[in-house]
Design a protein around this motif. Structure first.
Motif, PDB file in Angstrom:
ATOM      1  N   UNK A  64       0.826  -1.209   0.000  1.00 53.93           N
ATOM      2  CA  UNK A  64       0.000   0.000   0.000  1.00 53.93           C
ATOM      3  C   UNK A  64       0.865   1.265   0.000  1.00 53.93           C
ATOM      4  N   UNK A  65       1.979   1.233   0.723  1.00 56.04           N
ATOM      5  CA  UNK A  65       2.841   2.422   0.753  1.00 56.04           C
ATOM      6  C   UNK A  65       3.610   2.584  -0.559  1.00 56.04           C
ATOM      7  N   UNK A  66       3.943   1.477  -1.217  1.00 50.83           N
ATOM      8  CA  UNK A  66       4.567   1.576  -2.543  1.00 50.83           C
ATOM      9  C   UNK A  66       3.599   2.203  -3.535  1.00 50.83           C
ATOM     10  N   UNK A  67       2.326   1.832  -3.428  1.00 50.57           N
ATOM     11  CA  UNK A  67       1.308   2.411  -4.306  1.00 50.57           C
ATOM     12  C   UNK A  67       1.173   3.913  -4.037  1.00 50.57           C
ATOM     13  N   UNK A  68       1.204   4.288  -2.766  1.00 48.36           N
ATOM     14  CA  UNK A  68       1.132   5.708  -2.405  1.00 48.36           C
ATOM     15  C   UNK A  68       2.322   6.481  -2.979  1.00 48.36           C
ATOM     16  N   UNK A  69       3.513   5.895  -2.900  1.00 47.57           N
ATOM     17  CA  UNK A  69       4.711   6.530  -3.452  1.00 47.57           C
ATOM     18  C   UNK A  69       4.583   6.695  -4.961  1.00 47.57           C
ATOM     19  N   UNK A  70       4.081   5.677  -5.648  1.00 42.32           N
ATOM     20  CA  UNK A  70       3.901   5.763  -7.101  1.00 42.32           C
ATOM     21  C   UNK A  70       2.901   6.855  -7.456  1.00 42.32           C
ATOM     22  N   UNK A  71       1.839   6.977  -6.680  1.00 46.09           N
ATOM     23  CA  UNK A  71       0.856   8.035  -6.927  1.00 46.09           C
ATOM     24  C   UNK A  71       1.458   9.421  -6.693  1.00 46.09           C
ATOM     25  N   UNK A  72       2.277   9.553  -5.650  1.00 48.99           N
ATOM     26  CA  UNK A  72       2.933  10.831  -5.385  1.00 48.99           C
ATOM     27  C   UNK A  72       3.880  11.208  -6.523  1.00 48.99           C
ATOM     28  N   UNK A  73       4.610  10.229  -7.036  1.00 48.80           N
ATOM     29  CA  UNK A  73       5.541  10.482  -8.136  1.00 48.80           C
ATOM     30  C   UNK A  73       4.775  10.881  -9.395  1.00 48.80           C
ATOM     31  N   UNK A  74       3.678  10.193  -9.681  1.00 47.39           N
ATOM     32  CA  UNK A  74       2.869  10.552 -10.851  1.00 47.39           C
ATOM     33  C   UNK A  74       2.288  11.958 -10.708  1.00 47.39           C
ATOM     34  N   UNK A  75       1.843  12.306  -9.508  1.00 50.71           N
ATOM     35  CA  UNK A  75       1.312  13.638  -9.268  1.00 50.71           C
ATOM     36  C   UNK A  75       2.390  14.702  -9.482  1.00 50.71           C
TER      37      UNK A  75
END
Length: 84
Positions: A64-75
């Protein structure tokens, strides 16, 4: 040189390039000064290791935290590209 001819603001590019060179030069002076202090480089290594450990625990251990990091990077990519 085709890209250089296509630029509208050549002076701005030269100023930013010169500023980048000066920033790298100044940062190398600062790093050299920090390395000359006897205890400070080891403290900086500990800070770096601590931050690396925190980053791994916070963002890389769990799915879940890896997914959050990927979303932050995309943003961040969208903000930089101006598509957000």
């Amino acid at each position: 040189m085709v890209q250089w001819d296509g630029l509208e603001n050549k002076t701005t590019v030269v100023i930013y390039g010169g500023g980048a060179v000066v920033a790298v030069w100044l940062s190398s002076i600062v790093v050299g000064a920090i390395n000359s202090v006897p205890l400070l480089p080891k403290v900086m290594e500990l800070v770096g290791l601590g931050y690396t450990g925190w980053f791994v625990y916070r963002y890389l251990l769990f799915k879940s935290s890896r997914k959050e990091l990927a979303e932050d990077i995309d943003s961040l990519k969208k903000k930089i590209a101006g598509t957000e």
